[in-house]
Design an enzyme around this catalytic site. Structure first.
Site, short mmCIF file in Angstrom:
data_model
loop_
_atom_site.label_atom_id
_atom_site.label_comp_id
_atom_site.label_asym_id
_atom_site.label_seq_id
_atom_site.Cartn_x
_atom_site.Cartn_y
_atom_site.Cartn_z
N CYS B 139 1.02 -1.32 0.15
CA CYS B 139 -0.20 -0.49 -0.18
C CYS B 139 0.71 1.24 0.11
O CYS B 139 0.31 2.81 0.04
CB CYS B 139 -1.30 -0.33 1.11
SG CYS B 139 -2.18 -1.38 0.74
N HIS B 267 -2.39 8.05 6.58
CA HIS B 267 -3.50 6.42 5.58
C HIS B 267 -4.17 6.45 5.74
O HIS B 267 -5.23 6.35 5.16
CB HIS B 267 -2.21 5.79 6.72
CG HIS B 267 -2.40 4.84 5.48
ND1 HIS B 267 -2.36 4.55 4.28
CD2 HIS B 267 -2.54 3.44 5.63
CE1 HIS B 267 -1.94 3.33 3.49
NE2 HIS B 267 -2.53 2.36 4.67
N THR B 271 -8.73 0.49 10.11
CA THR B 271 -8.70 -0.27 11.00
C THR B 271 -8.82 0.23 11.88
O THR B 271 -7.65 0.95 12.19
CB THR B 271 -7.67 -1.33 10.21
OG1 THR B 271 -6.75 -0.95 9.98
CG2 THR B 271 -7.75 -2.40 8.75
N ALA B 273 -6.09 -1.35 14.33
CA ALA B 273 -4.88 -1.31 13.82
C ALA B 273 -3.93 -0.25 14.00
O ALA B 273 -3.29 0.41 14.11
CB ALA B 273 -4.47 -2.21 13.54
N GLU B 278 -1.43 5.13 14.20
CA GLU B 278 -1.20 6.59 13.42
C GLU B 278 -1.69 7.49 13.86
O GLU B 278 -0.58 8.38 14.21
CB GLU B 278 -1.98 6.64 11.95
CG GLU B 278 -1.60 7.78 10.89
CD GLU B 278 -2.57 7.90 9.66
OE1 GLU B 278 -3.06 6.66 9.44
OE2 GLU B 278 -1.57 8.62 9.50
N LYS B 297 -9.66 8.31 2.97
CA LYS B 297 -10.57 6.80 2.22
C LYS B 297 -12.09 6.60 2.25
O LYS B 297 -12.10 6.16 2.07
CB LYS B 297 -9.50 5.71 2.83
CG LYS B 297 -8.30 6.00 3.09
CD LYS B 297 -7.35 4.80 2.78
CE LYS B 297 -5.97 4.55 1.93
NZ LYS B 297 -4.91 5.82 2.91
N HIS B 302 -10.00 2.20 -0.22
CA HIS B 302 -8.12 2.28 0.07
C HIS B 302 -7.85 1.88 -1.22
O HIS B 302 -8.36 0.50 -1.87
CB HIS B 302 -7.80 1.45 1.02
CG HIS B 302 -6.61 1.10 1.41
ND1 HIS B 302 -5.78 1.96 1.16
CD2 HIS B 302 -5.88 0.34 2.12
CE1 HIS B 302 -4.16 1.04 0.90
NE2 HIS B 302 -4.43 0.84 1.80
N PHE B 359 1.95 -3.09 4.78
CA PHE B 359 2.40 -4.63 5.06
C PHE B 359 3.67 -4.50 4.97
O PHE B 359 4.91 -4.21 4.32
CB PHE B 359 1.95 -5.77 4.07
CG PHE B 359 0.62 -6.31 4.06
CD1 PHE B 359 0.00 -5.32 5.16
CD2 PHE B 359 0.25 -7.21 3.77
CE1 PHE B 359 -2.20 -5.59 5.46
CE2 PHE B 359 -1.48 -7.69 3.88
CZ PHE B 359 -2.18 -7.00 4.58
#
Lengths: 213, 372
Positions: B139, B267, B271, B273, B278, B297, B302, B359
């Site tokens: 990403c 970003h 989610t 996490a 962030e 987003k 995304h 990732f």
């Protein structure tokens, strides 16, 4: 424009089906982590050990990426099997160097490129441009295409696993090694240029290569 | 080596579920239109909210179309003297899926149209470029493509760089994220207490980056910052340490003060996490000022490898229009101490920061500015 690189160290490993003598058990003692590593990740970990590179900027190239994880996903989708979350997380192209960054706690810039048959050629150009910042960097390429039924699409690659690493820095000295014309029959074209340099590398002398941008 | 040449984004174009051009994209974001739709074509027995491009054209036709638009609006006659830098996480996966699901084998899979390089291959069939390179870091792919564009111009190596962020929807990504249990069944609501995941989406975003300022709307790409979490393959560092380093590095590269950042295009995937990591990073870093923060987003979805490029376009338009976009769907704030933009805000702003995380703990931050 031309940029010269000094090859500080180089290593390459390959196997017809698999590279057999990897030291992953020693290099990654924790079984839970080791089990999750892809073949490319194991090869990158091995190469980093061979050229003694623990931390610093890493630039990685692969044309085909994580083919086994990708194939597992396709088969799971086609045959209504459970899609493994690990296969999905391991299917991204930057998987191998990401695992190595976790294992070596390398928090630096780590980039992955993929440019088909010209992957290693483009990686050398990128490496030359990055080396202008005057640090020691690692260029690493792998291909791991040993998946079931690969013969359906692979007609010319004999070595289904290959990995090459070059530890490099900027140089103002004249080129001492030429890497054109070195025979790489049976290897993926995507690793050709960087493999040629690794083959030409001689620890007993200074190794300078000229990269044409 | 001269390392301080200025780098300009002179024009751009995009197509996404949020609009068939950049003006429509920005208007859709500012007016909080619904763009994310329920879809059952990838997983038949489950409602998933996805961001599909509304077009009769094939994805690769849109790819070429967007590049043509940028060329037509540029000072170039062609791309012969231009470096093509692509960012993609999917590449030609859609082609492989189509063939494999039909044939049940790989025999008709053409490797040239399978990998990440497929985007470059398609574009090189239509245009001539000086050279090309493709980044694939999940990403952050097109954020890294933009970072490289900034670097090669700043170092005086190239004059023109075409950055293309492109990812289409595919079974692999939609079903893969579903396997990770992070997909929402409605439009995502980043930073909201009741958020329930992200929306996979598709887009093409194209930016022409040059060493000269070509028009009054040109935006400077001032800084790029990279870092690696070295923490976990899919989970960001809980304290956002990698995100902090990427933002710090970008601000340092831009040679500006942290107080100069007026808006952060987060970003913000939606989610738990990502949002926690962030926002923790932003709170930790921006102690002396409190820039506005929003995630776009909830409108674009995304777009994976294209996210960095489409959010770069949004960041440029924020600076051009002097409008900070709102957070759509943010009703109950989960984490306090952040200056969330609830509605559009008109403000004099000079510098914007855009975050992309991926990732493997791959982090890239970009700083955009108005050339003074």
């Amino acid at each position: 424009m031309k940029i010269n690189l000094e090859i500080i160290d180089a290593s390459f490993i390959y196997g017809k089906k698999e590279i057999e003598d990897l030291n992953t058990k020693i290099l990654v003692p924790k079984m839970m982590i080791r089990r999750r590593l892809t073949r490319a990740a194991k090869i990158v970990v091995e190469l980093l050990s061979k050229v003694d590179f623990n931390t610093g900027r890493v630039f990685y190239g692969t044309s085909y990426g994580e083919l086994k994880a990708t194939a597992n996903i396709l088969n799971a989708l086609e045959y209504d099997d459970i899609l493994s979350p690990t296969d999905f997380q391991n299917s991204v192209y930057n998987t191998a160097v990401s695992y190595s960054s976790i294992l070596s706690k390398n928090t630096n810039e780590i980039l992955t490129i993929s440019s088909g048959d010209e992957t290693s050629k483009k990686l050398l150009k990128l490496g030359a441009i990055k080396a202008l910042d005057e640090d020691e960097i690692l260029l690493v390429c792998t291909e791991t295409i040993n998946i079931d039924n690969i013969e359906q699409v692979n007609k010319c690659i004999d070595y289904l696993e290959v990995g090459i690493a070059l530890k490099v820095k900027l140089s103002t000295e004249k080129a001492t090694i030429a890497f054109e014309g070195i025979e790489n029959e049976g290897f993926p074209k995507s690793v050709s240029e960087i493999l040629s340099i690794a083959k030409a590398f001689n620890k007993k002398q200074k190794n300078i290569v000229e990269i044409n941008l | 080596m001269i390392k301080n040449k200025k780098v300009y984004i002179n024009n751009f174009s995009s197509v996404s579920c949020a609009g068939e051009n950049c003006e429509e994209l920005f208007e859709t974001i500012c007016t909080k239109k619904e763009t994310i739709k329920i879809d059952n074509s990838y997983i038949h027995d489950k409602d998933l909210a996805l961001g599909k491009i509304k077009s009769d054209k094939l994805f690769y036709s849109l790819l070429i179309q967007e590049c043509k638009k940028v060329l037509e609006n540029s000072n170039l006659d062609n791309f012969n003297d231009t470096l093509l830098v692509v960012g993609s996480s999917v590449g030609g996966m859609q082609n492989t899926e189509t063939i494999f699901f039909k044939e049940k084998n790989y025999k008709k899979v053409n490797p040239t149209y399978h990998g990440i390089d497929t985007i470059c291959t398609i574009l090189k069939e239509e245009f001539d470029f000086y050279d090309d390179i493709s980044f694939s870091t999940a990403c952050t792919s097109s954020a890294n493509a933009l970072g490289y564009a900034k670097e090669v111009i700043s170092k005086g190596i190239y004059k023109n760089v075409l950055v293309v962020g492109a990812d289409s929807l595919s079974h692999t990504t939609v079903c893969g994220f579903n396997a990770l249990s992070v997909l929402s069944s409605s439009a995502c609501t980043p930073f909201d207490k009741h958020r329930d995941g992200m929306n996979v989406s598709e887009a093409v975003a194209v930016l022409l980056i040059q060493n000269t300022k070509e028009n009054i709307n040109s935006i400077e790409l001032c800084g790029v910052g990279y870092s690696s979490d070295a923490h976990h393959m899919t989970q960001p560092h809980p304290e956002g340490l990698g995100a902090i380093r990427a933002m710090e590095n970008a601000i340092k590269d831009a040679k500006i003060d942290i107080k100069d950042i007026a808006y952060i295009n987060a970003h913000g995937t939606g989610t738990q996490a990502n949002d926690f990591s962030e926002l923790t990073a932003i709170k930790s870093l921006f102690k002396s000022n409190n820039p506005y923060v929003s995630s776009t987003k909830s409108i674009t979805g995304h777009t994976l490898g294209a996210a960095g490029a489409i959010e770069a376009i949004i960041s440029c338009m924020v600076l051009q229009k002097q409008i900070i976009p709102p957070n759509k769907g943010l009703k109950t704030i989960d984490i306090d101490g952040i200056n969330y933009s609830q509605d559009i805000i008109k403000e004099n702003l000079f510098y914007v920061l855009s975050n992309s995380f991926a990732f493997g703990g791959n982090n890239t931050s970009l700083v955009f500015g108005i050339d003074k």
